[in-house]
Scaffold this motif. Structure first.
Motif, mmCIF file in Angstrom:
data_model
loop_
_atom_site.group_PDB
_atom_site.id
_atom_site.type_symbol
_atom_site.label_atom_id
_atom_site.label_comp_id
_atom_site.label_asym_id
_atom_site.label_seq_id
_atom_site.Cartn_x
_atom_site.Cartn_y
_atom_site.Cartn_z
ATOM 1 N N MET A 284 -2.308 -2.893 -2.550
ATOM 2 C CA MET A 284 -3.653 -2.411 -2.859
ATOM 3 C C MET A 284 -3.637 -1.613 -4.168
ATOM 4 N N LEU B 163 -4.110 1.463 -6.231
ATOM 5 C CA LEU B 163 -4.186 2.896 -5.895
ATOM 6 C C LEU B 163 -4.708 3.648 -7.105
ATOM 7 N N ARG C 172 -9.148 7.435 2.563
ATOM 8 C CA ARG C 172 -9.197 6.293 1.640
ATOM 9 C C ARG C 172 -7.926 5.454 1.796
ATOM 10 N N LEU C 173 -6.808 6.127 2.091
ATOM 11 C CA LEU C 173 -5.583 5.414 2.474
ATOM 12 C C LEU C 173 -5.396 5.634 3.957
ATOM 13 N N ARG C 174 -5.262 4.539 4.706
ATOM 14 C CA ARG C 174 -5.180 4.693 6.159
ATOM 15 C C ARG C 174 -3.750 4.500 6.661
ATOM 16 N N ASP D 281 -1.173 1.647 5.683
ATOM 17 C CA ASP D 281 -1.427 1.027 4.365
ATOM 18 C C ASP D 281 -0.157 1.094 3.523
ATOM 19 N N ARG D 282 0.032 0.046 2.749
ATOM 20 C CA ARG D 282 1.195 0.015 1.874
ATOM 21 C C ARG D 282 0.820 0.682 0.560
ATOM 22 N N VAL D 283 1.697 1.528 0.019
ATOM 23 C CA VAL D 283 1.448 2.095 -1.312
ATOM 24 C C VAL D 283 2.313 1.329 -2.309
ATOM 25 N N PHE E 201 4.961 3.069 3.055
ATOM 26 C CA PHE E 201 3.686 2.984 3.783
ATOM 27 C C PHE E 201 3.194 4.378 4.151
ATOM 28 N N THR F 2 2.156 6.333 10.298
ATOM 29 C CA THR F 2 1.133 6.079 11.325
ATOM 30 C C THR F 2 0.752 7.362 12.056
#
Ligand SMILES: Cc1ncc(COP(=O)(O)O)c(C=O)c1O
Length: 474
Positions: free
Chosen positions: A1, A3, A29-31, A34-36, A75, A78
């Motif tokens: 995604m 960033l 905005r980042l859940r 989510d991969r950074v 990521f 969680t």
């Protein structure tokens, strides 16, 4: 995604990256999961050293915001706590919109369809040739004009302009060169670009009263002064036009909403008036493809000898209103300005739809559909008129009409309160009808009902009208 990190003007870059990613996680905005981006990728896109990013990532990992999975990437953890994402509170008074919008409401046409739907202006979507249209859409997706990735000409596809010029020449005796046809997103946009092309703000526009509401609102929103002109059995009363009107908007083939056809005498008088007052006329021929008489009166555009009439057509009744397809034929003195107005408003109408419609017309689908729908609507028109005349004679007087998708009937004695009541009671028993007075800006509005038969199945008309009659009798 992608960033978003903004380092412009920032000093401690690692701390900025750390802070901005932490905020993005905190406000959702980042859940979680989510991969950074990999540290190398982010460093490249931000034009900083990889070490700067690694320092930020390590701190985020140390605090439990990010986790690294070997071979898979980095990521959002969680287990990280995320604030619920409330929209930022807007300061209500910070932006003011133009006052004109306070007087305009969104239409309720999106409301659920009624069981017996007599709303005007809607065609029968169940009889639309969906399969053929879908095939033509799929085929045209491959055409150069649609898939080239380049904007098209604001006037529209040449092939469609030719097909329309040919069609209205034959079916309506309208004299149009394809060069003067502009494809629009419905009749409504045609009116918009004509006014933008011809008038200055605060000039005077005249239209029928009762009349079609969207143009009245459009003209107002464009800053025009709008005059409602009374309508009698021959159509708009030309003698009531103000001398300073620069533009007259009319529906001569099938006056909306009364359904009257403007007489030849009145048409000639309107043309002569426009000549004397140096005014333009917009002729909205929105539903005249459906005619239930032998010889229609010639359109104003055909009778015009001095280049004052702008002819507007729509595919909302002949096909579907959701396609948003229409067109305008302009006298050639106006064509460049109107096409420039189209360009600055939305560049051009969807090429895929234009190309599909071109094939539909050229391959005979349009003519076939019109023939079929003419038979269907003629039958409904006769049936509605017959039942109204027979069963409602005590309550309503049907206004003679020979075209289109609706009839209007004026109340013999019912008050406006009774009519509003009736419309509400009708809705309670599944019958949707419209109150005629709602189409008038004048306090002396006619009282009555409009009954559309475009969308109601022929087999449902009798039962729908029986229910309506019981509302009258209550
Ligand atoms: C008088 C009149 N003009 C035009 C239209 C169609 O407008 P559009 O082509 O923008 O859907 C309608 C639809 O009800 C109408 O009643």
């Amino acid at each position: 995604m992608e960033l978003q990190v903004n380092l412009v003007g920032k000093k401690n870059l690692s701390r900025e990256i750390y802070g901005q990613i932490r905020n993005a996680i905190g406000n959702g905005r980042l859940r979680p999961g989510d991969r950074v981006p990999a540290s190398r990728e982010l460093a490249q896109s931000l034009k900083v050293s990889r070490m700067t990013v690694t320092v930020a990532y390590e701190r985020l990992m140390g605090e439990g915001y990010l986790v690294s999975r070997i071979g898979a990437g980095t990521f959002v953890s969680t287990g990280v706590a995320v604030e619920s994402r409330k929209p930022r509170r807007q300061r209500v008074e910070s932006l003011r919109t133009r006052a004109v919008w306070d007087s305009i409401a969104l239409p309720n046409a999106f409301a659920e369809p009624a069981q017996f739907d007599f709303r005007s202006g809607l065609p029968d979507a169940t009889l639309f040739p969906h399969k053929v249209w879908r095939q033509l859409m799929a085929r045209n997706m491959r055409s150069e004009s649609v898939s080239s990735g380049v904007y098209g000409h604001p006037a529209g596809l040449t092939g469609l302009r030719e097909a329309i010029a040919q069609h209205i020449g034959v079916s309506r005796a309208v004299q149009a060169s394809p060069d003067d046809v502009t494809i629009t997103s419905g009749a409504q946009q045609a009116l918009d670009i004509v006014v933008r092309g011809l008038l200055e703000p605060r000039q005077e526009v005249a239209m029928e009263d009762p009349g079609y509401t969207p143009p009245r609102l459009l003209f107002k929103s464009l800053g025009m002064r709008v005059h409602g002109i009374t309508v009698d059995a021959e159509g708009m009363v030309v003698d009531a036009l103000p001398d300073n009107a620069r533009l007259v908007y009319v529906t001569p083939s099938h006056q909306y909403p009364l359904g009257i056809t403007m007489s030849l005498r009145r048409r000639l008088r309107l043309l002569e008036w426009a000549d004397r007052h140096n005014a333009a006329i917009i002729e909205d021929d929105y539903d005249s493809e459906f005619r239930f008489e032998e010889r229609p009166i010639e359109p104003l555009q055909t009778l015009d000898t001095s280049g004052r009439v702008i002819y507007v057509g729509s595919f909302s009744k002949t096909l579907l209103p959701t396609l948003r397809l229409g067109f305008v034929v302009t006298p050639n003195s106006c064509t460049p300005a109107v096409q420039k107005a189209k360009y600055v408003t939305d560049w051009h109408t969807s090429m895929l739809l234009q190309a599909t419609l071109t094939s539909f017309i050229n391959e005979g689908g349009f003519a076939r559909h019109l023939r079929k729908m003419n038979r269907v609507y003629r039958e409904r028109h006769e049936l509605v008129k017959h039942i109204l005349k027979k069963d409602f004679a005590e309550h309503l007087e049907v206004i003679p009409s020979v075209a289109g998708l609706h009839v209007a009937a004026v109340a013999r004695s019912a008050s406006s309160e009774k009519i509003s009541h009736l419309v509400r009671n009708g809705a309670d028993v599944g019958v949707a009808v419209q109150d005629l007075s709602k189409f008038s800006a004048s306090p002396a509005a006619r009282r009555g009902l409009i009954l559309g038969y475009g969308t109601i199945a022929t087999a449902h008309i009798r039962e729908g009208l029986n229910r309506l009659l019981r509302c009258f009798q209550r």
